[in-house]
Scaffold this motif. Structure first.
Motif, mmCIF file in Angstrom:
data_model
loop_
_atom_site.group_PDB
_atom_site.id
_atom_site.type_symbol
_atom_site.label_atom_id
_atom_site.label_comp_id
_atom_site.label_asym_id
_atom_site.label_seq_id
_atom_site.Cartn_x
_atom_site.Cartn_y
_atom_site.Cartn_z
ATOM 1 N N LEU A 212 0.849 -1.191 0.000
ATOM 2 C CA LEU A 212 0.000 0.000 0.000
ATOM 3 C C LEU A 212 0.881 1.237 0.000
ATOM 4 O O LEU A 212 1.588 1.521 0.962
ATOM 5 C CB LEU A 212 -0.917 0.010 1.220
ATOM 6 C CG LEU A 212 -1.827 1.242 1.380
ATOM 7 C CD1 LEU A 212 -2.653 1.491 0.137
ATOM 8 C CD2 LEU A 212 -2.714 1.083 2.610
ATOM 9 N N VAL A 213 0.838 1.966 -1.113
ATOM 10 C CA VAL A 213 1.559 3.234 -1.275
ATOM 11 C C VAL A 213 0.520 4.348 -1.235
ATOM 12 O O VAL A 213 -0.417 4.355 -2.022
ATOM 13 C CB VAL A 213 2.324 3.270 -2.608
ATOM 14 C CG1 VAL A 213 3.025 4.622 -2.792
ATOM 15 C CG2 VAL A 213 3.334 2.127 -2.681
ATOM 16 N N ALA A 214 0.674 5.286 -0.312
ATOM 17 C CA ALA A 214 -0.271 6.397 -0.183
ATOM 18 C C ALA A 214 0.365 7.660 -0.745
ATOM 19 O O ALA A 214 1.398 8.120 -0.245
ATOM 20 C CB ALA A 214 -0.652 6.606 1.284
ATOM 21 N N GLY A 215 -0.242 8.220 -1.784
ATOM 22 C CA GLY A 215 0.234 9.485 -2.333
ATOM 23 C C GLY A 215 -0.334 10.641 -1.533
ATOM 24 O O GLY A 215 -1.561 10.773 -1.422
ATOM 25 N N VAL A 216 0.528 11.463 -0.959
ATOM 26 C CA VAL A 216 0.103 12.556 -0.072
ATOM 27 C C VAL A 216 0.522 13.896 -0.676
ATOM 28 O O VAL A 216 1.706 14.131 -0.939
ATOM 29 C CB VAL A 216 0.701 12.391 1.335
ATOM 30 C CG1 VAL A 216 0.363 13.588 2.212
ATOM 31 C CG2 VAL A 216 0.193 11.114 1.976
ATOM 32 N N SER A 217 -0.448 14.769 -0.896
ATOM 33 C CA SER A 217 -0.159 16.117 -1.380
ATOM 34 C C SER A 217 0.565 16.908 -0.297
ATOM 35 O O SER A 217 0.207 16.825 0.885
ATOM 36 C CB SER A 217 -1.457 16.827 -1.749
ATOM 37 O OG SER A 217 -2.135 16.128 -2.769
ATOM 38 N N VAL A 218 1.576 17.690 -0.704
ATOM 39 C CA VAL A 218 2.318 18.491 0.263
ATOM 40 C C VAL A 218 2.519 19.905 -0.273
ATOM 41 O O VAL A 218 2.658 20.115 -1.482
ATOM 42 C CB VAL A 218 3.688 17.868 0.620
ATOM 43 C CG1 VAL A 218 3.513 16.512 1.287
ATOM 44 C CG2 VAL A 218 4.590 17.743 -0.594
#
Length: 309
Positions: A200-206
């Motif tokens: 599980l790879v979670a793409g997180v906006s920063v």
């Protein structure tokens, strides 16, 4: 590939990727020179990041060629596609390219696949159809026999999945999933759907800015832009973030969806996704910024992020 082989692929990817990686800064108006990209990933590797990811659109650049060039320019860094667009190449070609990368650079490549958008299918003269059926068929056809055959090499395959149905499909036909731009509650749901044995790879906006108020304002703009997609708005509503009657996303939603502010504040957001079940968190700067300036930001915040465990 049997169950034990799949477990080996996932456990190997978990160890190679580490907890935090970065999406190379995205532009839709131009592509940085190969020399500039090579310099950038060298800087990111020296800063301590163990993984970098690249996007793909249909036309303009080929994500797998890009990854090949950048793998050759680094010593240990893992590269992933976030995502490789299925309309850009035929299934057997996708598999052959991925297998060759995995053969040349063992344990340093993750193939993220995405169904993209109807206009991308149309641009290549293909029919989009049902996203689930299209992806299911594409993934099955990746393993069709070819002459000559692709290298017999295992590599992790994951699906871009921001909804429960695509997540469930990812759990059945690939090694995991890559949801992006959603709060930790969705990461927890994704882990529940996938189970413990999938990647599980979670793409997180920063948004990187030491001025908290300015960072939150920029983060709010990013969330507002995402609400232009009905599927995104529905996913957020399904997580209990009710519309408060205003035209703007609430502070609660902005703080949950976008890591913003200082490096320490962004690291805190990453920790929430890791605690929710993510194996790896992918940091995504706002698209459209200047490439080198984006890399500068990622290098600047590396300290508290690359030491997360």
């Amino acid at each position: 590939m049997g169950p034990t082989d799949r477990d080996d692929v996932v456990s190997g990817a978990r160890g190679a990727l580490g907890p935090v990686g970065v999406l190379l800064p995205v532009s839709f108006t131009g592509t940085p020179s190969v020399g500039l990209q090579r310099e950038a990933v060298g800087r990111l590797e020296r800063a301590g990041y163990r993984a970098a990811w690249t996007n793909e659109v249909v036309g303009g650049k080929d994500a797998l060629v890009q990854v090949a060039l950048l793998l050759a320019a680094t010593r240990r860094m893992v590269f992933g596609t976030g995502i490789a667009n299925i309309w850009a190449r035929q299934p057997a070609t996708m598999h052959a390219a991925a297998a060759q990368l995995a053969e040349a650079y063992p344990h340093r490549f993750v193939l993220g696949l995405g169904v993209g958008h109807p206009q991308q299918a149309a641009a290549t003269g293909q029919v989009y159809g049902s996203p689930l059926a299209t992806m299911r068929d594409y993934r099955a056809r990746m393993d069709d026999p070819t002459q000559p055959p692709a290298p017999d090499v295992r590599y992790p395959r994951i699906l871009g999945a921001n909804g429960p149905n695509m997540l469930a499909l990812a759990g059945r036909i690939t090694d995991g999933a890559l949801p992006a731009g959603l709060p930790p509650e969705f990461t927890a749901q994704a882990r529940q759907v996938l189970g413990p044995d999938k990647l599980l790879v979670a793409g997180v906006s920063v948004v990187v800015d030491p001025d908290h108020d300015r960072a939150r304002a920029l983060a709010r703009e990013r969330v507002s832009a995402s609400f232009g997609m009905p599927s995104y708005a529905a996913a957020i509503a399904g997580l209990g973030y009710e519309d408060d009657g205003t035209a703007e996303p609430s502070d609660r939603l902005v703080d949950a969806v976008v890591g913003h502010g200082s490096a320490e504040a962004i690291a805190a957001t990453v920790r929430r996704h890791l605690a929710a079940g993510a194996d790896h968190v992918l940091l995504m700067l706002p698209p459209g910024g200047e490439f080198t300036a984006g890399v500068d930001q990622l290098v600047r915040i590396a300290g508290p992020l690359v030491t997360l465990g």
